[in-house]
Design a protein around this motif. Sequence first.
Motif, PDB file in Angstrom:
ATOM      1  N   GLU A  50       2.747   8.652  -9.999  1.00 58.87           N
ATOM      2  CA  GLU A  50       2.055   8.565  -8.716  1.00 58.87           C
ATOM      3  C   GLU A  50       2.525   9.731  -7.854  1.00 58.87           C
ATOM      4  OE1 GLU A  50      -0.185   6.227  -7.847  1.00 58.87           O
ATOM      5  OE2 GLU A  50       0.009   5.116  -9.746  1.00 58.87           O
ATOM      6  N   GLU A  97       3.125   9.746  -4.820  1.00 62.11           N
ATOM      7  CA  GLU A  97       4.172   9.319  -3.903  1.00 62.11           C
ATOM      8  C   GLU A  97       5.557   9.490  -4.527  1.00 62.11           C
ATOM      9  OE1 GLU A  97       0.793   6.226  -3.328  1.00 62.11           O
ATOM     10  OE2 GLU A  97       1.469   7.656  -4.853  1.00 62.11           O
ATOM     11  N   ARG A  98       5.618   9.379  -5.850  1.00 66.38           N
ATOM     12  CA  ARG A  98       6.902   9.480  -6.554  1.00 66.38           C
ATOM     13  C   ARG A  98       7.165  10.897  -7.053  1.00 66.38           C
ATOM     14  NH1 ARG A  98       6.182   5.560  -9.888  1.00 66.38           N
ATOM     15  NH2 ARG A  98       5.722   6.650 -11.833  1.00 66.38           N
ATOM     16  N   TRP A 146      -2.936  16.057  -1.055  1.00 66.77           N
ATOM     17  CA  TRP A 146      -2.961  14.651  -1.453  1.00 66.77           C
ATOM     18  C   TRP A 146      -1.516  14.164  -1.551  1.00 66.77           C
ATOM     19  CZ3 TRP A 146      -7.003  12.861  -5.583  1.00 66.77           C
ATOM     20  CH2 TRP A 146      -8.294  13.222  -5.157  1.00 66.77           C
ATOM     21  N   THR A 147      -1.185  13.179  -0.766  1.00 72.10           N
ATOM     22  CA  THR A 147       0.179  12.634  -0.797  1.00 72.10           C
ATOM     23  C   THR A 147       0.242  11.296  -1.528  1.00 72.10           C
ATOM     24  OG1 THR A 147      -0.181  11.635   1.385  1.00 72.10           O
ATOM     25  CG2 THR A 147       0.867  13.812   1.315  1.00 72.10           C
ATOM     26  N   GLU A 148      -0.915  10.794  -1.947  1.00 78.50           N
ATOM     27  CA  GLU A 148      -0.936   9.553  -2.728  1.00 78.50           C
ATOM     28  C   GLU A 148      -2.058   9.645  -3.748  1.00 78.50           C
ATOM     29  OE1 GLU A 148      -3.710   6.795   0.187  1.00 78.50           O
ATOM     30  OE2 GLU A 148      -1.523   6.648   0.357  1.00 78.50           O
ATOM     31  N   ARG A 175      -7.750   9.193  -6.460  1.00 77.82           N
ATOM     32  CA  ARG A 175      -7.497   8.312  -5.325  1.00 77.82           C
ATOM     33  C   ARG A 175      -8.840   7.942  -4.696  1.00 77.82           C
ATOM     34  NH1 ARG A 175      -5.614  12.127  -0.143  1.00 77.82           N
ATOM     35  NH2 ARG A 175      -7.692  13.063   0.137  1.00 77.82           N
ATOM     36  N   PRO A 228       5.560  14.648  -6.549  1.00 76.47           N
ATOM     37  CA  PRO A 228       4.553  15.466  -5.871  1.00 76.47           C
ATOM     38  C   PRO A 228       3.932  16.508  -6.798  1.00 76.47           C
ATOM     39  CG  PRO A 228       6.751  16.103  -5.185  1.00 76.47           C
ATOM     40  CD  PRO A 228       6.909  14.872  -6.016  1.00 76.47           C
ATOM     41  N   VAL A 240       5.739  16.770   5.009  1.00 81.98           N
ATOM     42  CA  VAL A 240       5.786  16.780   3.548  1.00 81.98           C
ATOM     43  C   VAL A 240       6.785  17.823   3.064  1.00 81.98           C
ATOM     44  CG1 VAL A 240       4.454  17.282   1.457  1.00 81.98           C
ATOM     45  CG2 VAL A 240       3.416  15.939   3.306  1.00 81.98           C
TER      46      VAL A 240
END
Length: 252
Positions: free
Chosen positions: A11, A13-14, A126-128, A37, A16, A166
């Motif tokens: 992911e 989130e985990r 995109w961060t997720e 996403r 980047p 970020v």
Amino acid sequence: MAEEEFVYRSELERTPLPEILATINRYGVAGVLEVARAGTAKQVFFLDGDVIFATSSDRSESLGEFLRRNGEITAEQLARSSAELAATPGARHGEILVRMGFLPTEELGRAVRRQVQAIVWSLFNWTEGSVVFKVGSAKQDEVFKIKIPTARAVLAGCRLIEDPKVVTARLGGRGAVFKRLPRPPHLEKFRFEPEERQLLELVDGKRNLYELCESGPMSPGANARVLYGLVELQMVTVDPAGSGKILIQVRG
């Protein structure tokens, strides 16, 4: 029995995107990375660890829309060529645009390259989202295959990260001291932009994040973003022995 393919799942989130791209580049593998996403999926294709193509399920990122948005074809030309595309199974929109006289033949390759870059660059914000990387043969069915060195994609993409939080979350505190690492073997021939080289030369194991951001050749925010890319490419690392913990706010 076919050999089982290697599939990496994570992911954003985990893990980047810059870290994922740098790892693919380091191992020099072929394969496809899919990031998804909210109903949108983007695929980036690799050969020998470098980007050769990208696609998006978002129709606004299609080649035709990309060219219309940049004023290279008109809305009418897009509509006419899209109708021809729908009536021609297996055809490529770029080929149809050239055949209909809406795009010069010599411009098609450059247009595809810029479209692919835009898709890849967009993923840096995109961060997720879910990530799947499948190691395997490269994409073979595209008329135009481009080559974007993945290290270049990492540095260019990091410079386009919009949210400074970020970057600061990955670089640590104001007092974090950075030192250079030996250049990785797979990046021996990589060519830096002049400003990137100047920033790298300032990393001496003594200057901290605040000093590098303030004294670097670009704006403080741009210096931080490029430094982030250099960290992910394992050209630079934080020296825990000389680092503090006061947080820094990166300006644009």
